[in-house]
Design a protein around this motif. Structure first.
Motif, PDB file in Angstrom:
ATOM      1  N   PRO A 191      -2.454   8.837   3.635  1.00  0.00           N
ATOM      2  CA  PRO A 191      -3.151   9.402   4.797  1.00  0.00           C
ATOM      3  C   PRO A 191      -2.917  10.908   4.874  1.00  0.00           C
ATOM      4  N   VAL A 192      -3.813  11.616   5.519  1.00  0.00           N
ATOM      5  CA  VAL A 192      -3.624  13.045   5.772  1.00  0.00           C
ATOM      6  C   VAL A 192      -2.723  13.151   6.997  1.00  0.00           C
ATOM      7  N   THR A 193      -1.647  13.922   6.860  1.00  0.00           N
ATOM      8  CA  THR A 193      -0.683  14.103   7.960  1.00  0.00           C
ATOM      9  C   THR A 193      -0.425  15.595   8.140  1.00  0.00           C
ATOM     10  N   SER A 194       0.577  15.917   8.923  1.00  0.00           N
ATOM     11  CA  SER A 194       0.910  17.326   9.154  1.00  0.00           C
ATOM     12  C   SER A 194       1.443  18.004   7.899  1.00  0.00           C
ATOM     13  N   CYS A 195       1.870  17.222   6.898  1.00  0.00           N
ATOM     14  CA  CYS A 195       2.429  17.823   5.680  1.00  0.00           C
ATOM     15  C   CYS A 195       1.825  17.271   4.397  1.00  0.00           C
ATOM     16  N   ILE A 196       0.892  16.327   4.502  1.00  0.00           N
ATOM     17  CA  ILE A 196       0.269  15.728   3.310  1.00  0.00           C
ATOM     18  C   ILE A 196      -1.242  15.909   3.393  1.00  0.00           C
ATOM     19  N   ILE A 197      -1.818  16.408   2.317  1.00  0.00           N
ATOM     20  CA  ILE A 197      -3.268  16.471   2.220  1.00  0.00           C
ATOM     21  C   ILE A 197      -3.694  15.596   1.048  1.00  0.00           C
ATOM     22  N   ALA A 198      -4.918  15.166   1.051  1.00  0.00           N
ATOM     23  CA  ALA A 198      -5.436  14.278   0.008  1.00  0.00           C
ATOM     24  C   ALA A 198      -6.852  14.729  -0.339  1.00  0.00           C
ATOM     25  N   PRO A 199      -7.363  14.266  -1.468  1.00  0.00           N
ATOM     26  CA  PRO A 199      -8.722  14.651  -1.851  1.00  0.00           C
ATOM     27  C   PRO A 199      -9.755  14.155  -0.835  1.00  0.00           C
ATOM     28  N   TYR A 200     -10.852  14.899  -0.753  1.00  0.00           N
ATOM     29  CA  TYR A 200     -11.974  14.446   0.067  1.00  0.00           C
ATOM     30  C   TYR A 200     -12.558  13.192  -0.574  1.00  0.00           C
ATOM     31  N   ARG A 201     -13.120  12.321   0.266  1.00  0.00           N
ATOM     32  CA  ARG A 201     -13.688  11.062  -0.220  1.00  0.00           C
ATOM     33  C   ARG A 201     -15.121  10.913   0.259  1.00  0.00           C
ATOM     34  N   GLY A 202     -15.817   9.989  -0.366  1.00  0.00           N
ATOM     35  CA  GLY A 202     -17.173   9.673   0.064  1.00  0.00           C
ATOM     36  C   GLY A 202     -18.187  10.696  -0.395  1.00  0.00           C
ATOM     37  N   ASN A 203     -19.208  10.894   0.408  1.00  0.00           N
ATOM     38  CA  ASN A 203     -20.278  11.837   0.111  1.00  0.00           C
ATOM     39  C   ASN A 203     -19.772  13.238   0.457  1.00  0.00           C
ATOM     40  N   ILE A 204     -19.361  14.006  -0.552  1.00  0.00           N
ATOM     41  CA  ILE A 204     -18.705  15.287  -0.301  1.00  0.00           C
ATOM     42  C   ILE A 204     -19.569  16.464  -0.739  1.00  0.00           C
ATOM     43  N   THR A 205     -19.298  17.608  -0.144  1.00  0.00           N
ATOM     44  CA  THR A 205     -20.045  18.820  -0.471  1.00  0.00           C
ATOM     45  C   THR A 205     -19.535  19.413  -1.782  1.00  0.00           C
ATOM     46  N   HIS A 251       0.841  -1.196   0.000  1.00  0.00           N
ATOM     47  CA  HIS A 251       0.000   0.000   0.000  1.00  0.00           C
ATOM     48  C   HIS A 251       0.878   1.249   0.000  1.00  0.00           C
ATOM     49  N   ASP A 252       0.343   2.354  -0.524  1.00  0.00           N
ATOM     50  CA  ASP A 252       1.086   3.613  -0.555  1.00  0.00           C
ATOM     51  C   ASP A 252       1.481   4.072   0.846  1.00  0.00           C
ATOM     52  N   SER A 253       0.635   3.829   1.830  1.00  0.00           N
ATOM     53  CA  SER A 253       0.968   4.245   3.193  1.00  0.00           C
ATOM     54  C   SER A 253       2.176   3.468   3.721  1.00  0.00           C
ATOM     55  N   PHE A 254       2.378   2.233   3.257  1.00  0.00           N
ATOM     56  CA  PHE A 254       3.569   1.459   3.618  1.00  0.00           C
ATOM     57  C   PHE A 254       4.814   2.151   3.077  1.00  0.00           C
ATOM     58  N   MET A 255       4.752   2.585   1.821  1.00  0.00           N
ATOM     59  CA  MET A 255       5.893   3.293   1.230  1.00  0.00           C
ATOM     60  C   MET A 255       6.174   4.590   1.976  1.00  0.00           C
ATOM     61  N   LEU A 256       5.132   5.274   2.387  1.00  0.00           N
ATOM     62  CA  LEU A 256       5.301   6.526   3.119  1.00  0.00           C
ATOM     63  C   LEU A 256       6.101   6.289   4.395  1.00  0.00           C
ATOM     64  N   VAL A 257       5.758   5.249   5.134  1.00  0.00           N
ATOM     65  CA  VAL A 257       6.466   4.929   6.374  1.00  0.00           C
ATOM     66  C   VAL A 257       7.898   4.492   6.079  1.00  0.00           C
TER      67      VAL A 257
END
Length: 80
Positions: A57-71, A25-31
């Motif tokens: 994952p969203v962290t102190s320096c990474i943001i990601a698109p909103y998911r699911g039922n979004i405004t 998973h991408d989060s594995f690579m991040l770690v």
């Protein structure tokens, strides 16, 4: 298959990590890459965020698109 994690900045590629087995998973690579620690300790990133794909994952320096039922506003953020 193999996959890589990379950061592309306006002034060129800043970071490349890999290869990692494609099943990971991408989060594995991040770690494994220690990218969070690298960015937290690099003054050039102060006040900036990396925009990761939804697998990150969203962290102190990474943001990601909103998911699911979004405004509508969240959809604008995702496409903007």
């Amino acid at each position: 298959s193999l996959k890589y994690q990379s950061i592309c900045c306006p002034d060129g590629i800043m970071h490349v990590f890999g290869p990692v087995e494609g099943r990971r998973h991408d989060s594995f690579m991040l770690v494994q890459s220690n990218l969070q620690r690298i960015i937290d300790n690099d003054e050039r990133f102060r006040g900036f965020f990396l925009y990761g794909d939804p697998a990150y994952p969203v962290t102190s320096c990474i943001i990601a698109p909103y998911r699911g039922n979004i405004t509508e506003e969240q959809q604008l953020f995702n496409t903007g």
